[in-house]
Design a protein around this motif. Structure first.
Motif, mmCIF file in Angstrom:
data_model
loop_
_atom_site.group_PDB
_atom_site.id
_atom_site.type_symbol
_atom_site.label_atom_id
_atom_site.label_comp_id
_atom_site.label_asym_id
_atom_site.label_seq_id
_atom_site.Cartn_x
_atom_site.Cartn_y
_atom_site.Cartn_z
ATOM 1 N N GLU A 6 20.631 -15.177 -8.053
ATOM 2 C CA GLU A 6 19.838 -14.655 -9.157
ATOM 3 C C GLU A 6 19.187 -13.353 -8.701
ATOM 4 O OE1 GLU A 6 19.227 -15.752 -12.339
ATOM 5 O OE2 GLU A 6 20.739 -17.309 -12.068
ATOM 6 N N VAL A 7 19.394 -12.275 -9.448
ATOM 7 C CA VAL A 7 18.922 -10.945 -9.063
ATOM 8 C C VAL A 7 17.861 -10.470 -10.049
ATOM 9 C CG1 VAL A 7 19.599 -8.528 -8.700
ATOM 10 C CG2 VAL A 7 21.146 -10.387 -8.014
ATOM 11 N N ARG A 8 16.787 -9.905 -9.527
ATOM 12 C CA ARG A 8 15.754 -9.245 -10.335
ATOM 13 C C ARG A 8 15.514 -7.867 -9.759
ATOM 14 N NH1 ARG A 8 12.237 -11.825 -14.124
ATOM 15 N NH2 ARG A 8 12.561 -9.793 -15.044
ATOM 16 N N LEU A 9 15.194 -6.923 -10.626
ATOM 17 C CA LEU A 9 14.815 -5.582 -10.204
ATOM 18 C C LEU A 9 13.421 -5.309 -10.750
ATOM 19 C CD1 LEU A 9 16.836 -2.413 -9.890
ATOM 20 C CD2 LEU A 9 14.748 -2.302 -11.255
ATOM 21 N N ILE A 10 12.524 -4.884 -9.863
ATOM 22 C CA ILE A 10 11.177 -4.508 -10.276
ATOM 23 C C ILE A 10 10.973 -3.048 -9.925
ATOM 24 C CG2 ILE A 10 8.703 -4.862 -9.943
ATOM 25 C CD1 ILE A 10 9.257 -7.808 -9.428
ATOM 26 N N LEU A 11 10.587 -2.291 -10.931
ATOM 27 C CA LEU A 11 10.298 -0.868 -10.777
ATOM 28 C C LEU A 11 8.792 -0.675 -10.896
ATOM 29 C CD1 LEU A 11 11.014 2.177 -10.776
ATOM 30 C CD2 LEU A 11 11.189 1.975 -13.266
ATOM 31 N N GLU A 12 8.215 -0.093 -9.869
ATOM 32 C CA GLU A 12 6.782 0.196 -9.895
ATOM 33 C C GLU A 12 6.604 1.688 -9.664
ATOM 34 O OE1 GLU A 12 2.859 -2.079 -8.573
ATOM 35 O OE2 GLU A 12 4.269 -1.809 -6.915
ATOM 36 N N ALA B 299 6.469 -5.849 -2.173
ATOM 37 C CA ALA B 299 7.683 -6.524 -2.642
ATOM 38 C C ALA B 299 7.577 -8.033 -2.438
ATOM 39 C CB ALA B 299 8.904 -5.959 -1.922
ATOM 40 N N LEU B 300 7.062 -8.454 -1.307
ATOM 41 C CA LEU B 300 6.904 -9.890 -1.040
ATOM 42 C C LEU B 300 5.925 -10.531 -2.032
ATOM 43 C CD1 LEU B 300 6.827 -9.794 2.857
ATOM 44 C CD2 LEU B 300 8.589 -10.894 1.442
ATOM 45 N N LEU B 301 4.854 -9.824 -2.329
ATOM 46 C CA LEU B 301 3.892 -10.330 -3.301
ATOM 47 C C LEU B 301 4.535 -10.487 -4.679
ATOM 48 C CD1 LEU B 301 0.500 -10.519 -3.802
ATOM 49 C CD2 LEU B 301 1.188 -8.591 -5.204
ATOM 50 N N LEU B 302 5.299 -9.483 -5.104
ATOM 51 C CA LEU B 302 5.958 -9.540 -6.416
ATOM 52 C C LEU B 302 7.060 -10.591 -6.444
ATOM 53 C CD1 LEU B 302 6.037 -5.720 -7.157
ATOM 54 C CD2 LEU B 302 4.542 -7.441 -8.208
ATOM 55 N N PHE B 303 7.756 -10.780 -5.329
ATOM 56 C CA PHE B 303 8.770 -11.827 -5.201
ATOM 57 C C PHE B 303 8.140 -13.181 -5.528
ATOM 58 C CE2 PHE B 303 11.217 -14.857 -2.579
ATOM 59 C CZ PHE B 303 12.509 -14.549 -2.952
ATOM 60 N N ALA B 304 6.951 -13.409 -4.990
ATOM 61 C CA ALA B 304 6.235 -14.662 -5.252
ATOM 62 C C ALA B 304 5.668 -14.703 -6.663
ATOM 63 C CB ALA B 304 5.125 -14.844 -4.225
ATOM 64 N N ILE C 108 15.188 -6.610 -5.916
ATOM 65 C CA ILE C 108 15.280 -5.191 -5.568
ATOM 66 C C ILE C 108 13.980 -4.578 -6.074
ATOM 67 C CG2 ILE C 108 16.502 -3.009 -5.878
ATOM 68 C CD1 ILE C 108 18.967 -4.683 -6.725
ATOM 69 N N TYR C 109 13.164 -4.077 -5.152
ATOM 70 C CA TYR C 109 11.874 -3.472 -5.492
ATOM 71 C C TYR C 109 11.965 -1.967 -5.275
ATOM 72 C CZ TYR C 109 7.013 -1.962 -4.945
ATOM 73 O OH TYR C 109 5.827 -1.284 -5.055
ATOM 74 N N ILE C 110 11.616 -1.216 -6.314
ATOM 75 C CA ILE C 110 11.644 0.243 -6.245
ATOM 76 C C ILE C 110 10.238 0.763 -6.501
ATOM 77 C CG2 ILE C 110 12.535 2.359 -7.295
ATOM 78 C CD1 ILE C 110 15.009 0.671 -8.169
ATOM 79 N N ASN C 111 9.728 1.572 -5.575
ATOM 80 C CA ASN C 111 8.440 2.234 -5.745
ATOM 81 C C ASN C 111 8.713 3.734 -5.810
ATOM 82 O OD1 ASN C 111 5.961 3.717 -4.606
ATOM 83 N ND2 ASN C 111 5.183 1.711 -5.251
ATOM 84 N N LEU C 112 8.490 4.312 -6.977
ATOM 85 C CA LEU C 112 8.817 5.728 -7.181
ATOM 86 C C LEU C 112 7.938 6.676 -6.376
ATOM 87 C CD1 LEU C 112 9.553 5.868 -11.019
ATOM 88 C CD2 LEU C 112 11.181 5.858 -9.133
ATOM 89 N N ALA C 113 6.642 6.463 -6.374
ATOM 90 C CA ALA C 113 5.742 7.390 -5.674
ATOM 91 C C ALA C 113 6.046 7.425 -4.185
ATOM 92 C CB ALA C 113 4.287 6.993 -5.912
ATOM 93 N N GLY C 114 6.302 6.279 -3.597
ATOM 94 C CA GLY C 114 6.602 6.217 -2.176
ATOM 95 C C GLY C 114 8.053 6.484 -1.855
ATOM 96 N N ARG C 115 8.873 6.578 -2.902
ATOM 97 C CA ARG C 115 10.320 6.738 -2.734
ATOM 98 C C ARG C 115 10.859 5.683 -1.769
ATOM 99 N NH1 ARG C 115 10.947 13.291 -2.813
ATOM 100 N NH2 ARG C 115 10.202 13.495 -4.926
#
Length: 170
Positions: free
Chosen positions: A48-54, A72-77, A92-99
């Protein structure tokens, strides 16, 4: 003094990256394509795959030095990605500001796939982001992830979709 300056730069970078930047970078058409790619991939494998964009960390997290991995670990939980019957959730966690890109895998998946394989997918994403190819690099990374999961968790009998396929945009 240097550490304080670096911390201030990080806070500024995250503070200036808004939700609007996330919407421009990942418009609805791209989010729909991501959802379809995740759904198509889950027909090929048992994970099962999830993508989170922050777009950015909160100013507090940026100041405290919260790492993207910790986030990412916090959001995974928080989003229950760990809560699948076969312990096969992948974030898959993507943080735009931190690239930054992080992949967090539940224990069943983590036992079978080596860290270098996850890092290669993260590198594919960040390389694409550097050139401004957010949609194409994200879809290519999801395809690579789906193939990797297919090799280790081939689709078996019909199963329910335990987690939504839509990307989460914070």
């Amino acid at each position: 003094m240097l550490a304080l300056l670096e911390r201030g730069k990080r806070v500024l970078k995250h503070g200036l990256t808004t939700a609007a930047a996330g919407r421009r970078t990942f418009p609805n058409a791209t989010l729909n394509a991501i959802e379809a790619a995740i759904g198509d991939g889950e027909k090929l494998h048992g994970a099962e795959v999830r993508l989170i964009l922050e777009p950015a960390l909160s100013l507090v997290d940026a100041w405290r030095g919260t790492s993207h991995r910790q986030r990412a670990l916090l959001l995974f939980a928080r989003y229950g990605i760990w809560d699948t019957e076969e312990n096969c959730g992948v974030l898959i966690y993507i943080n735009l500001a931190g690239r930054q890109v992080e992949i967090v895998a539940d224990r069943n998946v983590g036992r079978r796939i080596e860290a270098g394989q996850w890092q290669a997918i993260c590198a594919m994403l960040t390389a694409g982001f550097t050139s401004g190819a957010y949609r194409d690099s994200t879809l290519a990374a999801i395809a690579a992830l789906n193939e990797l999961l297919r090799q280790h968790f081939p689709a078996g009998a019909a199963r329910s979709n335990e987690l939504p396929n839509a990307a989460i945009v914070l």
